[in-house]
Each structure stands twice: as structure tokens, then as C-alpha cells.
Design an enzyme around this catalytic site. Structure first.
Site, PDB file in Angstrom:
ATOM      1  N   LYS A 101     -30.587 -19.667 -26.372  1.00  8.36           N
ATOM      2  CA  LYS A 101     -30.769 -18.431 -27.140  1.00  8.36           C
ATOM      3  C   LYS A 101     -32.148 -18.331 -27.793  1.00  8.36           C
ATOM      4  O   LYS A 101     -32.716 -17.252 -27.932  1.00  8.36           O
ATOM      5  CB  LYS A 101     -29.692 -18.316 -28.223  1.00  8.36           C
ATOM      6  N   GLU A 123     -26.830  -9.217 -33.663  1.00  3.90           N
ATOM      7  CA  GLU A 123     -25.375  -9.333 -33.634  1.00  3.90           C
ATOM      8  C   GLU A 123     -25.050 -10.749 -33.208  1.00  3.90           C
ATOM      9  O   GLU A 123     -25.849 -11.394 -32.523  1.00  3.90           O
ATOM     10  CB  GLU A 123     -24.771  -8.344 -32.645  1.00  3.90           C
ATOM     11  N   SER A 390     -26.363 -24.661 -20.770  1.00  8.93           N
ATOM     12  CA  SER A 390     -27.035 -23.686 -21.627  1.00  8.93           C
ATOM     13  C   SER A 390     -27.035 -24.042 -23.110  1.00  8.93           C
ATOM     14  O   SER A 390     -27.868 -23.556 -23.859  1.00  8.93           O
ATOM     15  CB  SER A 390     -26.408 -22.308 -21.428  1.00  8.93           C
TER      16      SER A 390
END
Lengths: 409, 270
Positions: A101, A123, A390
Site C-alpha cells: 500500500k 478510506e 503483498s
């Protein structure tokens, strides 16, 4: 796979078109108030993405702040256990804040800074993108507000506190199902109201154009590194790449640099939750219909009247009724394949990766690991499969402990 | 001539401005919607915006979000919403009905089926909040085939270039969302509305109504004075929520507010 049915290679990598569409998918389905802001963002991004100073800042932070490049690790014991193709893990779990991220957040925070916006909003579902956004806001001295469903706030107290430590304001969302999709709607409402001084950091390859494109571009560092590492460290191109798909940013990031290499199979793994047959899942590419939500046309979990359905997955980061429009397009042109993995299969893979490799994967990434292992078994030892790991699973320890009936308070 | 054109033509002849009212189909329950629509017209409303319930109304403030949730508790679908319009049409052939909402239920139904069913139900226009003209081309064709007007929104952030394009694309009327923000926002700046209106007037071939921030007779009258009509939504929807358990009180409260606005707007016009 032959490339005869998908047109020229240039076309594959040159999407979206000028109007922000990937075939029939994508686009800009937003209220008029946001159109000017999206046009401005598109213009600024087109200018900055080739600007040497911007690129220098971006790559410098990826190296010195995020800790890139992330290793492409040969999982030797896992490979031996599975008994098939060589399994390589792309270690996005080793990034600062523990997941892919942050790559996107660095890029978008730099955009916000260049555009002179002193405030960012985001968000979040499980809290990973919220933490990454709060982190870059602190790093760049921006004000930050994170919208989070009140259900998710109750489930993810650790990340909520972490965001507060980073100086962000966490705003509970009590409308609708009180989860990620409602947090996204609420962030859009904030943006409509404060569009002059606020930059909206969307966390995945969804939302209105240009977000699916720019998030993909920032995340493409994953695939670009993987490509180089495969060739220099292992002397090959991978035969298959496997990544989990919620909104789909880690998958797009690793797929995109391989999109013209049509010999490389690209496989996205959606969460089947309690099982596809139960309807309790979050797999719109596998079992959804085309519709419009959160600014783009894509596959959605919806009922026959076009109302969005509540979704389910043990992994909060995959628990979203839509998916990035480029994935919808890659599915329809058959350049990528999309499959599903249940909670149970993901949990098994989670445990195996701990025991065999000493790696604690995020539950999201465990979905990719589960499918990658299944697939590797049917491939030959001279073939190579890359699994995008990830994120790391520290955040999931309370969930796992609960499942195992262990109290860790 | 369409009902919308007739409506604005008549108002102009009378020297009055349009009072546009909003409610969500099926809020707080399906049985009250058609009676409410008639009551609104009787109290002085000229055009009805009939809200199409949607699970994720991205551009609405809390008051109207809750109205969508109440309607969806009764599973009010696009077909149900059109059925309500058809019932209303049986006894009112003149008041324009504009369907207002989000595109997804219409995508699920299919544009052509929707155009036909909406035309048959006596729908005169659509306001689709998340469909700018750039995304509306195919839908506009289905609407045109069924004599339904696509009404486009203008906003405070709209550039002059976009305003020109929007005014070209809109049919029936244009809707100026006078505030940055969601529905139910509270402050209204009449001077800035007047300024923007004069720009829009240069491009517009249709009347322009103004919404957001209108909650009483005074705000309705001051907006009507600088535009072709005032839209009232959240103020009415909160009365419906407040009196959900007492239908006669609800009708009375809604009619009272509309009456107050009508009187104030007409007094201003004279």
C-alpha cells in the site's frame, strides 16, 4: 496463451484510453462537483509522471523510506513440499508499514504536495491503507483524515490506534453496512465538500479516472522489480504470476509490466469466503455482474435490481463488492485469469508459510499463496511461479488467535 | 410540447418561479409515496423529483442517505419506483416527474428497457447524479427515443467550458447545485448564486433551477428571485422521517412547508 485474440501488444499496455476507459470499463461516474478536480488531477499527473524532479523524489522515497527494492525470494522448502514448479515470493511484506500500500501512498502524497493541497483523506477497510496514508501524511507534513466503517473500527483497534499515533483523524462511518464500501462513499462526500484544499488518496486501482491508472502506475514498481530480478537472479521469465485481488492494486502492480509478455500467465485470486456456493464471498470477477459504483464501471456484487450486496471474506482487505476496472477488462479479453480461494484454504496456506518458510503472510496474501501452491504442484520443476506476497500478517494475529480459540489479551 | 416545457411556459406566463420538490420513492414506506406526491402538488409544488432508492448514494448527506435506507428496507426497486410514477400519472397528467438517483439500478435493468418503461410510466426527465454527459451518451439515446429529458447538473466548481457543454447537453432544464458538498448542507450564498447564474444564462437554452441549502420560505424566495426555480429536498425528507409514524401529521407538515415556500416565492415575484 496466444496473443492472437487480444490485439496488438501496444494496445494492452496503453490503456486506459483518453477518456479513462478500459474497453467498456472504468470511466468517470461522479457528481459534477468532482469533475473539475478529476480533470485537474489528470492534467497534473500527466505532467508530473514524466517530470524528472517528481520521479527522483518518488524513487528516492521508495528506496530510502519504504526500503525498496523488495526481495524476490526463492521459497525452497515450500517448493520442495509442493513438488512442482519453483516458487518465488515477491516480498512486499518487507516494505515500511508492512504491505504494498505504501508505494501508492508515497506517489499520491507527492502529487498532493505538488498540487498544493495541505490536507489528504483516505478510506480504509482493515486499516492498512489508512495506516499507509497516515504514515505518508506524517512524512510530508500533511493533515490527514481517514474514513473507516464503524464495524471495521471495532474489529481493527490496533490499526485505529496506530493511525492516531501518526496524527491522523479517524472518522467512523455509520451509514450502510459500515464497512469499506461505505467508508469510500463517505470519503467521496468529504472530497465533494472540501475539494479546494483536499487531495483524496484512493487506496486501490478503482474509483473514477485517473485513479485506476495512477495507482497502477505507482504500484508497477512491484512488477518492474520482479521482471529484473527474475532475469538477473534466476535467469528466466516467470511462467505464471499469482496475486490476490480485492480492489486489485497489488495484482495490477505486479501484472502490468508483464502485460505484453503474453507467455506469462497472470492469475488473480478472489476470496471465496465461506465458499462460492454459499453466496458469502467477495468475488465479483467470478460471480458478479457489470455495473457502476464508486466512479467506475466494473464487475460488482449486486442483486437483480442493481443494489450493491454485502460481501464477506475472513480477510478484511479483500472484502469489497467491486474490483478495479482494468481487471474487469483483462478478464474479458482473457489476458488474465481469475480464480477463487476459500477462507479455509487461505488459512491453511497461512499456517504452511509460517511453518515452512518462517514468513507470516497477511490473510489477503495467503489467498495468493494457497492458489500458487495448488498451481505449482501441476507444473514442472523447470517452470517458475511468482507469488506476490503483498503484505505481512502481524495485523491478522488476533484474528488467527480467535479462530484457534486462544486469548492473547 | 413536453410536460416540463409546458410547466415552465405556464409559470413564465404567470410571472412565477418553479418550486421543485424531492422525495425518495418508498420513504418511509411505499404506500405513502403517491399520496405524498399529490399532496405536494396541491400545496404548490410544480415539479416532482422522485428519488430512486440505491444502496450507496454517494453524493447524499445523512438525511437523504437514511431515506434511501428506509426505502430499501421495503425493497423498493426501480420497477416499483416506476409503478408509483404510473399510479400518480393516472390522476395527474400535467405535473412533470423527474427520476433522480444513481445509474446502477438502470444499468442492471438495461438502458433500452428502462427508457421504454420510464416513458410508459410518465417519467419526464432524469437527474442521474453520477452520470456526467461524458458517460451519458448511450443512455441519452434511449431517453430521447422515449421523449425523456436528461437533466444535467452544474456545480460551483464547474468551469465555464464545462458549463457551456452541460448547458448544450441538458434537456428540459438544468440544475445548479449551489454548494460544494452533499445534500442537506446548510449555508446558502445568494450573491454567489446570482453571479454564477449570469454566466450560465449566456450558455443556457433551458430554464435553470437551483438546489442545496434551501430549507424555508425565505431561502426559497431568495433563490427563486435569481433563478427559474428552487429545489427543496432534505428539508422535506426530514419532515417525512420525523412524522413517519403519523401519516396525517406528515402530510400536513410537508404541505405546510411547501405552502410557506410557495407563498414566499410568489410574494417575491410580484
Amino acid at each position: 496463451m496466444s496473443n492472437s485474440n487480444i490485439g496488438s501488444n501496444e494496445r494492452l499496455a496503453s490503456m486506459p484510453d483518453e477518456t479513462g476507459h478500459f474497453g467498456v470499463f472504468g470511466g468517470r461516474f461522479v457528481s459534477e462537483t468532482l469533475m473539475a478536480a478529476l480533470e485537474e488531477l489528470t492534467r497534473e499527473y500527466q505532467r508530473l509522471k514524466n517530470d524528472p524532479a517528481f520521479l527522483r523524489d518518488f524513487h528516492s522515497d521508495l528506496a530510502n523510506y519504504v526500503g525498496r527494492e523488495s526481495p524476490l525470494y526463492f521459497a525452497e522448502r515450500l517448493t520442495r513440499e509442493v513438488g512442482g514448479a519453483r516458487i518465488l515470493l515477491k516480498r512486499e511484506d518487507l516494505n515500511h508499514t508492512g504491505a504494498h500500500k505504501i508505494n501508492n501512498c508515497i506517489g499520491q502524497a507527492l502529487l498532493a504536495k505538488h498540487m498544493g493541497k495541505p490536507r489528504v483523506i483516505a478510506e480504509t477497510g482493515a486499516g492498512q491503507h489508512g495506516v499507509a496514508s497516515a504514515t505518508v501524511a506524517a512524512r510530508f507534513g500533511l493533515k490527514c483524515a481517514v474514513y473507516m466503517g464503524s464495524e471495521d473500527i471495532a474489529r481493527q483497534s490496533l490499526n485505529v490506534y496506530r493511525m492516531k499515533l501518526l496524527g491522523a483523524e479517524v472518522i467512523p462511518v455509520t451509514s450502510g453496512s459500515r464497512t469499506l464500501k461505505d467508508a469510500l462513499s463517505e470519503a467521496l462526500r468529504d472530497w465533494v465538500t472540501n475539494v479546494d484544499d483536499t487531495y483524496y488518496i484512493i487506496g486501490t486501482v478503482a474509483g473514477p479516472h485517473p485513479y485506476p491508472m495512477l495507482v497502477r502506475d505507482f504500484q508497477s514498481v512491484i512488477g518492474n522489480e520482479t521482471r529484473n530480478q527474475c532475469q538477473t537472479q534466476y535467469g528466466c521469465m516467470p511462467d505464471a504470476i499469482v496475486a490476490c485481488v480485492g480492489g486489485g492494486s497489488n495484482a495490477m502492480g505486479i501484472f502490468y509490466p508483464f502485460i505484453n509478455d503474453t507467455d506469462v500467465r497472470l492469475i488473480g485470486v478472489e476470496p471465496a469466503g465461506h465458499g462460492m456456493e454459499t453466496g458469502e464471498h467477495a468475488a465479483p470477477l467470478t460471480a458478479g455482474q457489470i455495473g457502476v459504483l464508486h466512479g467506475n464501471r466494473t464487475y460488482l456484487m449486486q442483486d437483480e435490481n442493481g443494489q450493491i450486496l454485502d460481501t464477506y471474506s475472513v480477510s478484511a482487505g479483500l472484502d469489497y463488492p467491486g474490483v478495479g476496472p482494468e481487471h474487469a477488462w483483462l478478464k474479458d479479453i482473457k489476458r488474465a485469469e481469475y480464480v477463487t480461494v476459500t477462507d479455509e484454504e487461505a488459512l491453511t496456506a497461512f499456517r504452511q508459510l509460517n511453518l515452512l518458510e518462517g514468513i507470516l503472510p497477511a490473510l489477503e496474501s495467503a489467498h495468493a499463496v494457497a492458489w500458487g501452491m495448488k498451481m505449482a504442484k501441476d507444473m514442472s520443476p523447470d517452470q517458475t511461479i511468482v507469488i506476490n506476497l503483498s503484505g505481512r500478517g502481524d495485523k491478522d494475529i488476533p484474528t488467527m488467535a480467535r479462530i484457534d480459540g486462544i486469548s492473547i489479551d | 410540447m413536453s410536460r416540463i416545457e409546458q410547466c415552465f411556459g405556464q409559470l413564465k406566463a404567470d410571472g412565477r418561479k418553479a418550486l421543485v420538490v424531492y422525495l425518495v420513492a418508498g420513504d418511509p414506506e411505499p404506500a405513502v409515496t403517491v399520496p405524498l406526491m399529490h399532496a405536494m402538488v396541491a400545496a404548490g409544488a410544480n415539479i416532482i423529483e422522485l428519488g430512486l432508492p440505491f444502496s450507496d448514494p454517494e453524493a447524499e448527506g445523512p438525511v437523504i442517505q437514511l431515506a434511501h435506507e428506509r426505502a430499501l428496507k421495503h425493497n423498493v426497486s426501480l420497477r416499483d419506483t416506476l409503478a408509483m410514477a404510473r399510479t400518480f400519472r393516472e390522476t395527474d397528467q400535467t405535473t412533470p416527474i423527474v427520476l433522480m438517483g444513481y445509474i446502477n439500478p438502470i444499468e442492471a435493468m438495461g438502458y433500452d428497457v428502462f427508457g421504454q418503461l420510464a416513458g410508459d410510466a410518465g417519467i419526464d426527465g432524469t437527474i442521474l447524479v453520477n452520470v456526467p454527459p461524458e458517460e451519458g451518451e448511450l443512455l441519452d439515446q434511449s431517453l430521447a427515443a422515449n421523449k425523456i429529458d436528461p437533466v444535467y447538473l452544474l456545480s460551483p466548481t464547474t468551469t465555464d467550458a464545462r458549463a457551456r457543454m452541460l448547458c448544450e447537453k441538458t434537456r428540459g432544464f438544468a440544475y445548479y447545485v449551489s454548494l460544494k458538498g452533499t445534500t442537506g448542507a446548510s449555508t446558502l450564498d445568494v450573491d454567489s448564486v446570482r453571479d454564477r447564474m449570469s454566466t450560465f444564462r449566456e450558455f443556457a437554452r433551458t430554464p435553470i433551477v437551483v438546489g442545496f441549502g434551501i430549507k424555508d420560505g425565505e431561502s426559497a424566495a431568495s433563490i427563486a428571485a435569481v433563478s427559474d426555480g428552487a429545489v427543496v429536498g432534505s428539508a422535506l425528507v426530514s419532515l417525512m422521517a420525523e412524522h413517519a409514524d403519523d401519516k396525517p401529521r406528515m402530510m400536513q407538515a410537508v404541505q405546510h412547508l411547501i405552502g410557506e415556500m410557495r407563498t414566499a416565492m410568489d410574494a417575491e415575484a410580484v
